[in-house]
Design a protein around this motif. Structure first.
Motif, PDB file in Angstrom:
ATOM      1  N   UNK A  91       0.885  -1.171  -0.046  1.00  0.00           N
ATOM      2  CA  UNK A  91      -0.141  -0.105   0.075  1.00  0.00           C
ATOM      3  C   UNK A  91       0.983   1.330   0.133  1.00  0.00           C
ATOM      4  N   UNK A  92       0.228   2.360  -0.674  1.00  0.00           N
ATOM      5  CA  UNK A  92       1.103   3.298  -0.456  1.00  0.00           C
ATOM      6  C   UNK A  92       1.042   4.629   0.660  1.00  0.00           C
ATOM      7  N   UNK A  93       0.143   4.024   1.594  1.00  0.00           N
ATOM      8  CA  UNK A  93      -0.176   4.909   2.882  1.00  0.00           C
ATOM      9  C   UNK A  93       0.663   4.062   4.333  1.00  0.00           C
ATOM     10  N   UNK A  94       0.535   4.914   5.340  1.00  0.00           N
ATOM     11  CA  UNK A  94       1.070   4.063   6.366  1.00  0.00           C
ATOM     12  C   UNK A  94       0.423   3.108   6.644  1.00  0.00           C
ATOM     13  N   UNK A  95      -0.923   2.572   6.297  1.00  0.00           N
ATOM     14  CA  UNK A  95      -1.665   1.493   6.850  1.00  0.00           C
ATOM     15  C   UNK A  95      -0.896   0.084   6.165  1.00  0.00           C
ATOM     16  N   UNK A  96       0.019   0.235   5.422  1.00  0.00           N
ATOM     17  CA  UNK A  96       0.956  -0.907   5.107  1.00  0.00           C
ATOM     18  C   UNK A  96       1.566  -1.648   6.304  1.00  0.00           C
ATOM     19  N   UNK A  97       1.616  -0.765   7.554  1.00  0.00           N
ATOM     20  CA  UNK A  97       2.243  -1.394   8.840  1.00  0.00           C
ATOM     21  C   UNK A  97       0.863  -1.896   9.585  1.00  0.00           C
ATOM     22  N   UNK A  98      -0.140  -1.786   9.119  1.00  0.00           N
ATOM     23  CA  UNK A  98      -1.367  -2.708   9.863  1.00  0.00           C
ATOM     24  C   UNK A  98      -1.603  -4.238   9.145  1.00  0.00           C
ATOM     25  N   UNK A  99      -2.489  -4.678   9.839  1.00  0.00           N
ATOM     26  CA  UNK A  99      -3.036  -6.121   9.390  1.00  0.00           C
ATOM     27  C   UNK A  99      -4.459  -6.117   8.987  1.00  0.00           C
ATOM     28  N   UNK A 100      -5.085  -6.781   8.397  1.00  0.00           N
ATOM     29  CA  UNK A 100      -6.250  -6.900   7.960  1.00  0.00           C
ATOM     30  C   UNK A 100      -7.210  -6.892   9.162  1.00  0.00           C
ATOM     31  N   UNK A 101      -7.090  -7.799  10.103  1.00  0.00           N
ATOM     32  CA  UNK A 101      -7.769  -8.076  11.289  1.00  0.00           C
ATOM     33  C   UNK A 101      -7.483  -7.010  12.383  1.00  0.00           C
ATOM     34  N   UNK A 102      -8.588  -6.391  12.961  1.00  0.00           N
ATOM     35  CA  UNK A 102      -8.470  -5.453  13.949  1.00  0.00           C
ATOM     36  C   UNK A 102      -9.558  -5.456  15.048  1.00  0.00           C
ATOM     37  N   UNK A 103      -9.341  -4.811  16.182  1.00  0.00           N
ATOM     38  CA  UNK A 103     -10.224  -4.781  17.154  1.00  0.00           C
ATOM     39  C   UNK A 103     -10.937  -3.362  16.851  1.00  0.00           C
ATOM     40  N   UNK A 104     -12.008  -3.362  16.210  1.00  0.00           N
ATOM     41  CA  UNK A 104     -12.642  -2.257  15.981  1.00  0.00           C
ATOM     42  C   UNK A 104     -13.469  -1.407  17.107  1.00  0.00           C
ATOM     43  N   UNK A 105     -13.803  -2.146  18.154  1.00  0.00           N
ATOM     44  CA  UNK A 105     -14.292  -1.556  19.379  1.00  0.00           C
ATOM     45  C   UNK A 105     -13.372  -0.566  20.124  1.00  0.00           C
TER      46      UNK A 105
END
Ligand SMILES: Cc1ncc(COP(=O)(O)O)c(C=O)c1O
Length: 390
Positions: free
Chosen positions: A254-268
């Motif tokens: 990805x070209x934004x900083x979310x390249x450091x995230x993963x698909x699954x997250x704790x949205x609460x």
């Protein structure tokens, strides 16, 4: 505007105890809990996927809120599980080799330092520790003298875990920029108590946690990565969210900083973090910083007047982490006695900041961290408690 009556009523638990532990994990205000419960209830009702679908817009604004808090762009923010994960994502995106140098500070946090040691042992890179000024702050002139072609990264903390020291983050940024050296700033203890402007600081990466002075939920944190740096670094680990799989033999990061995230997250938890940032923004960082400094300095003055108390905070303008020892009384004993009186404080062990603790021969310290929701009376009550217990 800092309206203490509203703030206290948003934090009912503040009246049930004397809470001075925001450097550990603060009391979240009601909107934070409400945002998390709202998301959890929705997940309970429609399942996690549809809940996210319905809250997509709200979730997207969390990036804008964090960006506003630190004067960044939303595309420069990744939301992750804690400050350590944010820091690791940044640090391990560098590829070090033998002879490379990592410069850090005397007050470096244990989690970060063991990562330097691991990389040093794996690659043959070396670690340099920037000396302090006589007042105990990182010395920018000394940093400048240490810079050469071998230095691949400057990685320091703004505020350490073990006291009120505030390192000169923006001066380090000016030097890093002038020499073209990447700069990673651990702002875990700064965000939420000190106004942050990443443009003014000039860091390439900044890491923060949700649960401390931001008053967000546990298990939340974020990473800022400057746009220009995004083009130069690739995460050490990726999944198909960070880097979509385009063809059997091809992915694209990805070209934004979310390249450091993963698909699954704790949205609460993310919703809680967003609410915490919005709450902070509504009060205003200038007012928060001013009040934190006032309360901490009142606390230091009160403690300094007690016989047998030694305050250990370094630097010319210490922040809202107050560290001290009491003659012939272990830190843990004071923390325990405080807890029995419903006073929440903490301690800091030498192993959390081993270089600093060794250099200053520090035993475990009592660590007290007032925040803007505390009152002057509470600070005075804590000093009275200390006078009684020591
Ligand atoms: C200076 C500093 N950096 C990093 C961290 C790690 O933060 P987290 O526990 O959110 O990963 C801490 C936690 O106490 C800290 O004090």
């Amino acid at each position: 505007m800092l309206n203490l009556t509203t703030i206290r009523s948003d934090t009912p638990a503040a009246d049930q105890q004397l809470f001075l532990l925001s450097a550990g994990s603060s009391l979240p205000p009601r909107p934070v809990t409400a945002a998390m419960l709202d998301h959890l209830r929705l997940e309970e009702a429609v399942g996690g996927y549809d809940a996210l679908e319905q809250r997509q817009e709200q979730q997207a604004t969390i990036y804008s809120s964090i960006a506003r808090l630190i004067n960044a762009q939303p595309a420069e923010i990744a939301i992750v599980g804690n400050a350590t994960l944010a820091w690791q994502a940044a640090f391990y995106s560098f590829r070090f080799s033998a002879g490379d140098r990592i410069l850090t500070c005397q007050s470096e946090y244990a989690a970060n330092y063991v990562a330097y040691l691991q990389v040093a042992q794996r690659t043959g890179a070396t670690i340099g520790v920037i000396p302090n000024t006589p007042e105990g702050e990182l010395d920018p002139a000394a940093l400048e003298r240490m810079l050469d072609d071998q230095v691949k990264l400057i990685s320091i903390n703004w505020v350490p875990t073990n006291g009120g020291l505030v390192n000169p983050a923006a001066e380090v940024g000016r030097i890093a920029r002038a020499h073209g050296v990447p700069y990673l700033l651990d702002a875990c203890q700064a965000v939420g108590q000190i106004a942050v402007d990443v443009v003014e600081i000039g860091c390439d990466f900044l890491t923060a946690t949700g649960r401390k002075f931001l008053r967000g939920p546990r298990g939340t944190g974020f990473l800022y990565c400057r746009r220009e740096m995004l083009e130069r670094c690739e995460p050490a680990m990726i999944d198909h969210f960070a880097a979509p799989w385009l063809a059997p033999d091809r992915y694209q990061v990805r070209d934004d900083a979310r390249r450091f995230e993963t698909w699954e997250n704790n949205y609460a938890a993310r919703a809680g973090l967003g609410a915490a940032v919005d709450y902070t923004l509504a009060i205003g960082m200038e007012a928060i910083e001013g009040r934190c400094r006032e309360l901490a300095s009142r606390l230091r003055q009160g403690l300094a007047a007690l016989r047998g108390v030694t305050i250990h905070d370094l630097g010319h303008a210490p922040c809202a982490i107050v560290s001290f020892t009491v003659d012939n009384m272990e830190a843990q004993k004071i923390v325990k006695a405080a807890s029995e009186q419903k006073i929440r404080i903490g301690s800091s062990q030498p192993s959390s900041t081993l270089l600093d603790a060794t250099a200053r021969r520090l035993p475990p310290l009592v660590r007290v961290s007032p925040h803007y929701f505390n009152t002057e009376q509470e600070i005075d009550n804590f000093v009275t408690f200390c006078a009684r217990v020591i």
